[in-house]
Design a protein around this motif. Structure first.
Motif, PDB file in Angstrom:
ATOM      1  N   ALA A   1       0.839  -1.208   0.000  1.00 12.40           N
ATOM      2  CA  ALA A   1       0.000   0.000   0.000  1.00 12.40           C
ATOM      3  C   ALA A   1       0.869   1.252   0.000  1.00 12.40           C
ATOM      4  CB  ALA A   1      -0.925  -0.004   1.216  1.00 12.40           C
ATOM      5  N   ARG A   2       1.962   1.211   0.738  1.00 18.25           N
ATOM      6  CA  ARG A   2       2.887   2.354   0.778  1.00 18.25           C
ATOM      7  C   ARG A   2       3.462   2.617  -0.615  1.00 18.25           C
ATOM      8  NH1 ARG A   2       7.976   1.917   4.712  1.00 18.25           N
ATOM      9  NH2 ARG A   2       6.409   1.969   6.351  1.00 18.25           N
ATOM     10  N   GLY A   3       3.825   1.547  -1.320  1.00 23.07           N
ATOM     11  CA  GLY A   3       4.357   1.689  -2.675  1.00 23.07           C
ATOM     12  C   GLY A   3       3.317   2.247  -3.630  1.00 23.07           C
ATOM     13  N   ARG A   4       2.067   1.768  -3.510  1.00 23.68           N
ATOM     14  CA  ARG A   4       0.991   2.290  -4.358  1.00 23.68           C
ATOM     15  C   ARG A   4       0.766   3.772  -4.094  1.00 23.68           C
ATOM     16  NH1 ARG A   4      -1.751  -2.506  -3.214  1.00 23.68           N
ATOM     17  NH2 ARG A   4      -2.997  -1.457  -1.647  1.00 23.68           N
ATOM     18  N   GLN A   5       0.784   4.147  -2.813  1.00 23.48           N
ATOM     19  CA  GLN A   5       0.577   5.557  -2.466  1.00 23.48           C
ATOM     20  C   GLN A   5       1.698   6.423  -3.028  1.00 23.48           C
ATOM     21  OE1 GLN A   5       0.251   5.272   1.779  1.00 23.48           O
ATOM     22  NE2 GLN A   5      -1.939   4.827   1.722  1.00 23.48           N
ATOM     23  N   ALA A   6       2.921   5.921  -3.000  1.00 26.35           N
ATOM     24  CA  ALA A   6       4.055   6.681  -3.546  1.00 26.35           C
ATOM     25  C   ALA A   6       3.897   6.846  -5.054  1.00 26.35           C
ATOM     26  CB  ALA A   6       5.366   5.984  -3.209  1.00 26.35           C
ATOM     27  N   ARG A   7       3.457   5.777  -5.729  1.00 23.48           N
ATOM     28  CA  ARG A   7       3.255   5.873  -7.180  1.00 23.48           C
ATOM     29  C   ARG A   7       2.146   6.860  -7.516  1.00 23.48           C
ATOM     30  NH1 ARG A   7       4.139   0.406  -6.552  1.00 23.48           N
ATOM     31  NH2 ARG A   7       1.935  -0.113  -6.701  1.00 23.48           N
ATOM     32  N   VAL A   8       1.073   6.832  -6.745  1.00 22.03           N
ATOM     33  CA  VAL A   8      -0.030   7.762  -6.981  1.00 22.03           C
ATOM     34  C   VAL A   8       0.440   9.194  -6.731  1.00 22.03           C
ATOM     35  CG1 VAL A   8      -2.265   8.530  -6.068  1.00 22.03           C
ATOM     36  CG2 VAL A   8      -1.882   6.121  -6.554  1.00 22.03           C
ATOM     37  N   ALA A   9       1.211   9.400  -5.679  1.00 19.44           N
ATOM     38  CA  ALA A   9       1.709  10.741  -5.373  1.00 19.44           C
ATOM     39  C   ALA A   9       2.616  11.252  -6.490  1.00 19.44           C
ATOM     40  CB  ALA A   9       2.459  10.734  -4.046  1.00 19.44           C
TER      41      ALA A   9
ATOM     42  N   PHE B   1      -8.836  -0.431  -7.132  1.00 17.49           N
ATOM     43  CA  PHE B   1      -8.339   0.781  -7.757  1.00 17.49           C
ATOM     44  C   PHE B   1      -8.851   2.070  -7.126  1.00 17.49           C
ATOM     45  CE2 PHE B   1      -7.649  -2.470 -10.977  1.00 17.49           C
ATOM     46  CZ  PHE B   1      -6.297  -2.264 -11.210  1.00 17.49           C
ATOM     47  N   TYR B   2     -10.071   2.072  -6.619  1.00 20.72           N
ATOM     48  CA  TYR B   2     -10.603   3.297  -6.035  1.00 20.72           C
ATOM     49  C   TYR B   2     -10.395   3.348  -4.526  1.00 20.72           C
ATOM     50  CZ  TYR B   2     -12.727   3.983 -10.589  1.00 20.72           C
ATOM     51  OH  TYR B   2     -12.924   4.143 -11.934  1.00 20.72           O
ATOM     52  N   ALA B   3     -10.478   2.201  -3.852  1.00 19.00           N
ATOM     53  CA  ALA B   3     -10.250   2.172  -2.406  1.00 19.00           C
ATOM     54  C   ALA B   3      -8.811   1.821  -2.078  1.00 19.00           C
ATOM     55  CB  ALA B   3     -11.195   1.178  -1.741  1.00 19.00           C
ATOM     56  N   ASP B   4      -8.002   1.491  -3.102  1.00 19.28           N
ATOM     57  CA  ASP B   4      -6.576   1.199  -2.942  1.00 19.28           C
ATOM     58  C   ASP B   4      -6.321   0.057  -1.956  1.00 19.28           C
ATOM     59  OD1 ASP B   4      -3.930   1.658  -3.708  1.00 19.28           O
ATOM     60  OD2 ASP B   4      -3.554   2.962  -1.989  1.00 19.28           O
ATOM     61  N   LEU B   5      -7.108  -1.015  -2.089  1.00 18.28           N
ATOM     62  CA  LEU B   5      -6.946  -2.178  -1.218  1.00 18.28           C
ATOM     63  C   LEU B   5      -6.178  -3.272  -1.949  1.00 18.28           C
ATOM     64  CD1 LEU B   5     -10.535  -2.505   0.309  1.00 18.28           C
ATOM     65  CD2 LEU B   5      -8.550  -1.378   1.292  1.00 18.28           C
ATOM     66  N   SER B   6      -5.398  -4.027  -1.199  1.00 16.55           N
ATOM     67  CA  SER B   6      -4.712  -5.187  -1.773  1.00 16.55           C
ATOM     68  C   SER B   6      -5.731  -6.316  -1.934  1.00 16.55           C
ATOM     69  CB  SER B   6      -3.585  -5.641  -0.843  1.00 16.55           C
ATOM     70  OG  SER B   6      -4.128  -6.197   0.343  1.00 16.55           O
ATOM     71  N   GLN B   7      -5.349  -7.358  -2.642  1.00 17.56           N
ATOM     72  CA  GLN B   7      -6.264  -8.480  -2.834  1.00 17.56           C
ATOM     73  C   GLN B   7      -6.601  -9.147  -1.502  1.00 17.56           C
ATOM     74  OE1 GLN B   7      -4.174 -10.707  -5.871  1.00 17.56           O
ATOM     75  NE2 GLN B   7      -5.258  -9.622  -7.504  1.00 17.56           N
ATOM     76  N   SER B   8      -5.637  -9.224  -0.609  1.00 21.60           N
ATOM     77  CA  SER B   8      -5.895  -9.806   0.722  1.00 21.60           C
ATOM     78  C   SER B   8      -6.901  -8.956   1.492  1.00 21.60           C
ATOM     79  CB  SER B   8      -4.602  -9.901   1.529  1.00 21.60           C
ATOM     80  OG  SER B   8      -3.680 -10.727   0.883  1.00 21.60           O
ATOM     81  N   GLN B   9      -6.745  -7.637   1.412  1.00 21.51           N
ATOM     82  CA  GLN B   9      -7.673  -6.750   2.109  1.00 21.51           C
ATOM     83  C   GLN B   9      -9.076  -6.844   1.505  1.00 21.51           C
ATOM     84  OE1 GLN B   9      -5.273  -3.259   1.446  1.00 21.51           O
ATOM     85  NE2 GLN B   9      -4.603  -3.191   3.583  1.00 21.51           N
ATOM     86  N   ILE B  10      -9.149  -6.995   0.182  1.00 18.97           N
ATOM     87  CA  ILE B  10     -10.452  -7.140  -0.476  1.00 18.97           C
ATOM     88  C   ILE B  10     -11.117  -8.429   0.006  1.00 18.97           C
ATOM     89  CG2 ILE B  10     -11.609  -7.531  -2.695  1.00 18.97           C
ATOM     90  CD1 ILE B  10      -9.401  -5.722  -3.939  1.00 18.97           C
ATOM     91  N   ALA B  11     -10.336  -9.509   0.104  1.00 17.55           N
ATOM     92  CA  ALA B  11     -10.888 -10.784   0.582  1.00 17.55           C
ATOM     93  C   ALA B  11     -11.443 -10.631   1.997  1.00 17.55           C
ATOM     94  CB  ALA B  11      -9.812 -11.869   0.534  1.00 17.55           C
ATOM     95  N   GLU B  12     -10.702  -9.926   2.861  1.00 21.56           N
ATOM     96  CA  GLU B  12     -11.176  -9.717   4.230  1.00 21.56           C
ATOM     97  C   GLU B  12     -12.451  -8.879   4.242  1.00 21.56           C
ATOM     98  OE1 GLU B  12      -8.168  -8.086   6.776  1.00 21.56           O
ATOM     99  OE2 GLU B  12      -6.762  -9.676   6.259  1.00 21.56           O
ATOM    100  N   ARG B  13     -12.466  -7.805   3.454  1.00 29.15           N
ATOM    101  CA  ARG B  13     -13.611  -6.894   3.468  1.00 29.15           C
ATOM    102  C   ARG B  13     -14.869  -7.545   2.897  1.00 29.15           C
ATOM    103  NH1 ARG B  13     -13.329  -0.704   1.754  1.00 29.15           N
ATOM    104  NH2 ARG B  13     -12.022  -0.738   3.599  1.00 29.15           N
ATOM    105  N   THR B  14     -14.711  -8.324   1.824  1.00 33.49           N
ATOM    106  CA  THR B  14     -15.879  -8.904   1.158  1.00 33.49           C
ATOM    107  C   THR B  14     -16.268 -10.265   1.699  1.00 33.49           C
ATOM    108  OG1 THR B  14     -14.514  -9.940  -0.561  1.00 33.49           O
ATOM    109  CG2 THR B  14     -15.366  -7.715  -1.014  1.00 33.49           C
ATOM    110  N   GLY B  15     -15.340 -10.924   2.382  1.00 33.92           N
ATOM    111  CA  GLY B  15     -15.608 -12.287   2.851  1.00 33.92           C
ATOM    112  C   GLY B  15     -15.392 -13.337   1.780  1.00 33.92           C
TER     113      GLY B  15
END
Length: 193
Positions: free
Chosen positions: A95-103, A149-163
């Motif tokens: 996530a830190r790397g993605r944020q740096a790329r977006v910045a 892409f819009y919430a900037d979540l990793s695939q693992s985080q998406i799995a946790e959030r969606t179940g």
């Protein structure tokens, strides 16, 4: 012969069993017992105390949610939590790397223009086309892509959030990206050689 180790292991085993069974008192005791280990690992890996604190909370939340899958092994609870910590640290670094790329991209603006300069009409049209194609995706695939892409979540985080299982998230992501590529490629002008 050292008799302290077996005496220490017995309370840990009882704590682990209670935790796996869903005992909230044991969950608090597990947190107090292993928080310094988890937070220390996260802080060394991330170099940021606040981020390490966030990761520590994520580790214990993931452990609590996944407690039914806990099986005591060689290292017991400490080893299990260390494994979860490694995954959460990797997610934080990603996530830190993605944020740096977006910045960096934001600082440059689209096409190397300074930030704040209006994009040409073609870019607005591209955004409309992409949004239209996103709307055509099946709901589950669209949801996974939007979270990535819009919430900037990793695939693992998406799995946790969606179940959803992680493999399902990855499949949805791959299928959605392939569908977008197929539908948008004909719209892209040929690249000069």
């Amino acid at each position: 012969m050292d008799t302290a180790a077996p005496q220490e292991a017995a309370p840990d085993r009882a704590l682990e069993s209670g935790f796996a069974a869903g005992d909230e008192g044991c969950a608090e005791a597990v947190y107090r017992r292993w928080r310094p280990l988890v937070q220390g690992l996260a802080r060394r890996a991330l170099g940021d105390a606040r981020e390490a604190e966030d990761v520590t909370q994520q580790v214990f939340l993931a452990a609590w949610r996944g407690r039914a899958g806990y099986r005591p092994g060689h290292g017991g609870m400490g080893a299990w939590l260390t494994g979860i910590t490694r995954h959460k640290v990797a997610d934080a670094l990603e996530a830190r790397g993605r944020q740096a790329r977006v910045a960096r991209a934001t600082a440059l603006g689209a096409g190397g223009r300074p930030a704040g300069v209006q994009a040409p009409a073609e870019h607005a049209l591209d955004r409309v086309l992409v949004l239209g194609e996103l709307a055509r995706l099946p709901v589950a695939q669209r949801r996974v892509l939007c979270l990535a892409f819009y919430a900037d979540l990793s695939q693992s985080q998406i799995a946790e959030r969606t179940g959803l299982p992680l493999g399902t998230v990855k499949s949805h992501m791959r299928r959605a990206l392939c569908a977008l590529r197929r539908s948008l490629d004909p719209l892209r002008p040929p690249v000069p050689r």
